[in-house]
Design a protein around this motif. Structure first.
Motif, PDB file in Angstrom:
ATOM      1  N   ASP A 138      51.308  45.521  41.484  1.00 22.87           N
ATOM      2  CA  ASP A 138      52.408  44.669  41.036  1.00 22.87           C
ATOM      3  C   ASP A 138      52.972  43.825  42.171  1.00 22.87           C
ATOM      4  OD1 ASP A 138      52.244  45.824  38.456  1.00 22.87           O
ATOM      5  OD2 ASP A 138      53.337  47.565  39.226  1.00 22.87           O
ATOM      6  N   ILE A 139      52.090  43.095  42.797  1.00 24.79           N
ATOM      7  CA  ILE A 139      52.503  42.300  43.958  1.00 24.79           C
ATOM      8  C   ILE A 139      53.002  40.937  43.477  1.00 24.79           C
ATOM      9  CG2 ILE A 139      51.716  41.286  46.131  1.00 24.79           C
ATOM     10  CD1 ILE A 139      49.361  43.598  45.418  1.00 24.79           C
TER      11      ILE A 139
ATOM     12  N   ASN B 114      47.814  41.799  40.277  1.00 27.19           N
ATOM     13  CA  ASN B 114      47.984  43.086  39.605  1.00 27.19           C
ATOM     14  C   ASN B 114      47.907  44.259  40.570  1.00 27.19           C
ATOM     15  OD1 ASN B 114      48.295  41.799  37.242  1.00 27.19           O
ATOM     16  ND2 ASN B 114      46.265  42.279  36.414  1.00 27.19           N
ATOM     17  N   GLY B 115      46.986  44.149  41.496  1.00 27.46           N
ATOM     18  CA  GLY B 115      46.855  45.254  42.439  1.00 27.46           C
ATOM     19  C   GLY B 115      45.605  45.089  43.272  1.00 27.46           C
TER      20      GLY B 115
ATOM     21  N   ILE C 125      40.197  43.898  43.872  1.00 24.89           N
ATOM     22  CA  ILE C 125      41.433  43.143  43.689  1.00 24.89           C
ATOM     23  C   ILE C 125      41.594  42.817  42.214  1.00 24.89           C
ATOM     24  CG2 ILE C 125      42.595  40.976  44.209  1.00 24.89           C
ATOM     25  CD1 ILE C 125      41.737  41.184  46.963  1.00 24.89           C
ATOM     26  N   GLY C 126      42.754  43.076  41.705  1.00 30.41           N
ATOM     27  CA  GLY C 126      43.007  42.840  40.290  1.00 30.41           C
ATOM     28  C   GLY C 126      43.235  41.367  40.003  1.00 30.41           C
ATOM     29  N   GLY C 127      43.672  41.051  38.812  1.00 28.97           N
ATOM     30  CA  GLY C 127      43.841  39.658  38.415  1.00 28.97           C
ATOM     31  C   GLY C 127      44.951  38.965  39.178  1.00 28.97           C
ATOM     32  N   ILE C 128      44.764  37.669  39.334  1.00 31.51           N
ATOM     33  CA  ILE C 128      45.777  36.854  40.003  1.00 31.51           C
ATOM     34  C   ILE C 128      46.534  36.063  38.945  1.00 31.51           C
ATOM     35  CG2 ILE C 128      46.159  34.897  41.561  1.00 31.51           C
ATOM     36  CD1 ILE C 128      43.739  35.704  43.096  1.00 31.51           C
ATOM     37  N   GLY C 129      47.811  36.017  39.086  1.00 28.98           N
ATOM     38  CA  GLY C 129      48.606  35.234  38.151  1.00 28.98           C
ATOM     39  C   GLY C 129      49.316  34.115  38.864  1.00 28.98           C
ATOM     40  N   ILE C 130      49.332  32.954  38.248  1.00 29.27           N
ATOM     41  CA  ILE C 130      50.124  31.846  38.779  1.00 29.27           C
ATOM     42  C   ILE C 130      51.200  31.573  37.745  1.00 29.27           C
ATOM     43  CG2 ILE C 130      50.118  29.435  39.526  1.00 29.27           C
ATOM     44  CD1 ILE C 130      48.424  31.223  41.299  1.00 29.27           C
ATOM     45  N   ALA C 131      52.425  31.668  38.208  1.00 27.84           N
ATOM     46  CA  ALA C 131      53.566  31.445  37.334  1.00 27.84           C
ATOM     47  C   ALA C 131      53.462  32.287  36.067  1.00 27.84           C
ATOM     48  CB  ALA C 131      53.698  29.968  36.993  1.00 27.84           C
TER      49      ALA C 131
ATOM     50  N   ASP D  98      35.027  40.166  35.379  1.00 26.92           N
ATOM     51  CA  ASP D  98      35.211  41.119  34.294  1.00 26.92           C
ATOM     52  C   ASP D  98      36.642  41.611  34.236  1.00 26.92           C
ATOM     53  OD1 ASP D  98      33.488  41.717  32.378  1.00 26.92           O
ATOM     54  OD2 ASP D  98      32.480  43.362  33.399  1.00 26.92           O
ATOM     55  N   GLY D  99      37.556  40.732  34.043  1.00 24.08           N
ATOM     56  CA  GLY D  99      38.954  41.159  33.979  1.00 24.08           C
ATOM     57  C   GLY D  99      39.571  41.338  35.346  1.00 24.08           C
ATOM     58  N   SER D 100      38.813  41.055  36.376  1.00 22.75           N
ATOM     59  CA  SER D 100      39.357  41.177  37.710  1.00 22.75           C
ATOM     60  C   SER D 100      38.507  40.350  38.651  1.00 22.75           C
ATOM     61  CB  SER D 100      39.347  42.643  38.164  1.00 22.75           C
ATOM     62  OG  SER D 100      38.014  43.081  38.257  1.00 22.75           O
ATOM     63  N   ILE D 101      39.012  40.143  39.805  1.00 13.89           N
ATOM     64  CA  ILE D 101      38.203  39.437  40.803  1.00 13.89           C
ATOM     65  C   ILE D 101      37.550  40.484  41.683  1.00 13.89           C
ATOM     66  CG2 ILE D 101      38.249  37.834  42.726  1.00 13.89           C
ATOM     67  CD1 ILE D 101      40.693  36.576  41.521  1.00 13.89           C
ATOM     68  N   ASN D 102      36.264  40.483  41.671  1.00  9.01           N
ATOM     69  CA  ASN D 102      35.549  41.423  42.519  1.00  9.01           C
ATOM     70  C   ASN D 102      35.118  40.718  43.789  1.00  9.01           C
ATOM     71  OD1 ASN D 102      35.731  43.405  40.580  1.00  9.01           O
ATOM     72  ND2 ASN D 102      33.914  42.626  39.517  1.00  9.01           N
TER      73      ASN D 102
END
Lengths: 251, 492
Positions: free
Chosen positions: B219-220, B230-231, B253-259, B267-271
């Protein structure tokens, strides 16, 4: 060593039962073809302060370099504590207890005062003890302990050089031109420290151009001229010899 | 005098005969050195105007741990919830004068000292704090935190009340309710996060020396919520057995969110893998949009070297560089791209959060998941000459391995022992060694043989001393009959 000698005969004033801490017999040394020491005979009794005086170019500093192993004699014998050490390396002599404070102080200008003193711990002594002793003897160094040595005044640098030499726990301390470039008051203060060091049993050979301060703390004195020791004796006797040498008999 | 010598020799002989020999747990390595460092969030501010004697001028590590070991062993473990960089953290006393230490840290050392005991901790609540422990085989530092929150703390205090409880190495938990550490608005404007774990370990095993680092958080939220992640979970490990070093690592590394709009890649995350694994590209629109407001994102940077018995490994999950000049302009332009992004934020007072931040510096760099390890060891002398294993010029291979569970193994191809201190697996090539040249362990040598050897050494030393004296005398005896050598003048 009460006899004033005006020639270069041996000067064996120390009692023969206890070998002197330093004895030089007919020591010669040269820079290439130029012979600087021409048969030096000198004895420093254990626990004594000997002031080696003489004009610029007499060979005083060269003699200290030979004693400390920085320069090899071309001829003659060097005895330390009753053993023959001619040609021994500077590090072996330092381990044996011979330490020199060089002309120009030789501090590391880009290291702090404390770091300069730490270098003394290479002798194997604990650094805390070294610092405690140094700061006790020279409180000014404690005030300046975080300061770069290059930013100290001349007198403070000389204190640092002296303190670093003492960190090696010397038995024979060689001091080269302690007063060079310093104000008379500072010189007097430094020689007071030298006297204290001598009282603790450290033998000292101090080389000076300016005689009065060195003679004040010396037990014996010797005069060098032209690469030879031309006179030895007690300080008051040597003062008259100096007058004769420098001023042709007029005070 | 002779009686004294006799007593001394007797005591020395008895001590030798009763000597217990080496403990079974001792390492067979002759020398070793290494460091493991883990920093879940690493923020660096580059502004030459800030009057600090370091470059970068501000260096903040959230959840910093470091374990370092040198031959001896001499080791130190440091854990800090908020580490101000090595210049300020380690050199605090020199900068402020006196013997002051940077307060938010705990240390353990081996050998232990009063200031750095074998076990040390400071925690807010049970399991939420900084821990270190250090002994002759394991050096370990850990930070576990419920995170950093951004409440309305006094901006001038700079450090919130939660963090303040970690001052002075308080050993008892005085807060019963687990809460995230509160920090200043400025720091919270840069980053908030949850569930921080940072751990670094250096382990001296019987035959291997291992350093490992692990950093994770969830939760960064960065830049007041502009970017969220996400993490992540990062590990790095270096193992040396004195002949060969092996590095490995893992990054997720989990998903990145912008705004608040989650952008999913893969696959649902950035590997993120090592250098030779092709990354899924970030969408052009996203990259260009961020670039316009002065933000660039680089993913997964690794460097590692394996040179004979020395290995170093460093991995950074995401490196986000913020150039405040265009960001400040964008923030002030109501209809720019940042305005559009902000308008997507449902409730976050982004402008307020960022305004103080943007007055800070021209540039800052936020690294998500910063782990590094190094390990170097040399074998003990066995009497059989130098080890015949592979030496020097080790591969810099980027290793690889299969992607699984959203995580990617990184580092060299061969896998080190999974448990610190254990032997490498059978598949690891073992350097050949002539068994007939191996000496038995010291504890297995008969005492009389040891004594005999000591006597021989003493005799040889005496001979060499005489020889040295002869050489020192330039090959001639003293004309005055004195013995040649260098005395100890201090003995009088």
């Amino acid at each position: 060593m009460t006899q004033v000698e005006h020639d270069h005969n041996h000067n064996h004033a120390a009692p023969r039962s206890a070998p002197p801490i330093l004895e030089l017999i007919n020591v010669h040394a040269a820079y290439g073809r130029i012979e600087v020491l021409r048969g030096v005979d000198l004895t420093v009794p254990r626990g004594a302060v000997l002031a080696l005086l003489g004009a610029n170019g007499a060979g005083k500093t060269t003699l200290l370099r030979v004693i400390s192993g920085l320069m090899e004699p071309t001829e003659g014998d060097i005895h330390l504590g009753g053993m023959h050490v001619s040609g021994a390396s500077p590090d072996a002599l330092t381990r044996a207890g011979v330490t020199m404070v060089p002309e120009g102080r030789g501090v590391f200008p880009n290291l702090t005062v404390e770091e300069n003193l730490w270098l003394g711990s290479y002798s194997g002594r604990h650094v805390d003890k070294i610092l405690t002793e140094a700061y006790h003897r020279f409180p000014r160094l404690k005030e300046r302990r975080r300061q770069l040595a290059g930013s100290l005044s001349g007198g403070e640098q000389q204190m640092l050089s002296l303190a670093r030499a003492l960190a090696a726990d010397p038995a024979l301390l060689l001091l080269d031109e302690l007063s060079m470039g310093l104000a008379p008051l500072i010189v007097e203060s430094l020689y007071d420290r030298v006297a204290e060091i001598a009282e603790q049993g450290v033998s000292i050979l101090v080389v000076e151009q300016f005689a009065s301060s060195a003679l004040r703390v010396a037990d014996y004195a010797a005069v060098m001229h032209g690469g030879r020791v031309v006179a030895t004796g007690e300080p008051d006797e040597i003062e008259s010899v100096l007058t004769e040498l420098y001023f042709g008999g007029t005070a | 005098m002779k009686r004294k010598m006799l007593v001394l020799v007797s005591v020395a002989t008895a001590a030798t005969l009763m000597w217990p020999g080496p403990a079974s747990g001792e390492t067979s390595l002759g020398g070793y050195t290494g460091t493991a460092t883990a920093i879940p969030i690493h923020v660096v501010v580059i502004d030459p105007v800030i009057p600090l004697p370091s470059d970068p001028q501000v260096d903040v590590g959230v959840g910093f741990t470091r374990s370092s070991v040198d031959t001896g062993p001499v080791s130190r473990a440091t854990a800090s919830y908020l580490w101000p960089g090595n210049v300020l953290g380690d050199g605090f006393g020199q900068l402020v004068g006196g013997d002051a230490q940077y307060p938010i840290q705990v240390n353990s050392k081996y050998p232990a000292t009063d200031a750095a005991p074998a076990k040390n901790l400071a925690q807010l609540t049970d399991g939420n704090g900084m821990y270190t422990d250090d002994n002759d085989t394991t050096t370990h530092a850990k930070v576990v935190g419920l995170g950093i929150a951004g409440p309305d703390t006094n901006i001038f205090s700079n450090i919130g009340k939660g963090l303040g409880k970690l001052f002075g190495n308080k050993k008892d938990a005085s807060v019963s309710v687990p809460v995230p550490v509160e920090v200043s608005r400025t720091l919270a404007g840069i980053v908030t996060l949850q569930n921080v774990v940072s751990e670094s370990t250096a382990t001296l095993g019987p035959k291997t020396f291992t350093t490992s680092a692990h950093a994770t958080a969830s939760d960064i939220s960065l830049l007041g919520g502009l970017i969220s992640i996400n993490g992540f979970d990062m590990t790095a490990k270096s193992v040396s057995d004195g002949k060969k070093a092996v590095n490995t690592g893992h990054a997720e590394i989990g998903g990145i969110g912008i705004a608040k709009n989650l952008i999913t890649l893969g696959d649902g995350s950035i590997n993120l893998g090592s250098a030779h694994i092709k990354l899924p590209a970030l969408p052009d629109l996203l990259v260009n949009s961020l670039k316009e407001i002065g933000i660039s994102i680089q993913s997964m940077q690794t460097t590692h070297t394996e040179d004979g018995a020395s290995g170093t490994f460093a991995a950074q999950g995401l490196v986000i560089t913020v150039d405040t000049k265009p960001l400040r302009s964008a923030l002030n332009a109501p209809f720019g791209i940042l305005g559009q992004i902000i308008s997507m934020l449902p409730s976050n007072p982004l402008t307020q959060q960022l305004s103080s931040l943007l007055n800070l510096a021209p540039k800052f760099v936020i690294t998500i998941g910063d782990v590094s390890t190094s390990a170097s060891a040399s074998p003990a002398f066995t009497g059989g000459g130098f080890p015949t294993g592979p030496t020097g010029g080790g591969s810099n291979g980027d290793g690889g391995g299969s992607v699984s569970g959203g995580g990617v193994p990184i580092g060299s191809g061969s896998v080190p022992p999974s448990t610190p201190g254990t032997q490498p697996p059978a598949s690891t090539p073992q350097p050949t060694q002539n068994a007939s040249l191996e000496l038995p362990g010291l504890g297995k040598i008969p005492r009389l043989v040891i004594l005999g050897a000591l006597a021989l050494v003493a005799a040889a030393a005496w001979l060499f001393r005489m020889l040295g004296g002869f050489l020192l005398g330039a090959g001639r005896n003293c004309a005055y009959g004195l013995s040649t050598g260098v005395p100890d003048l201090r003995k009088g």
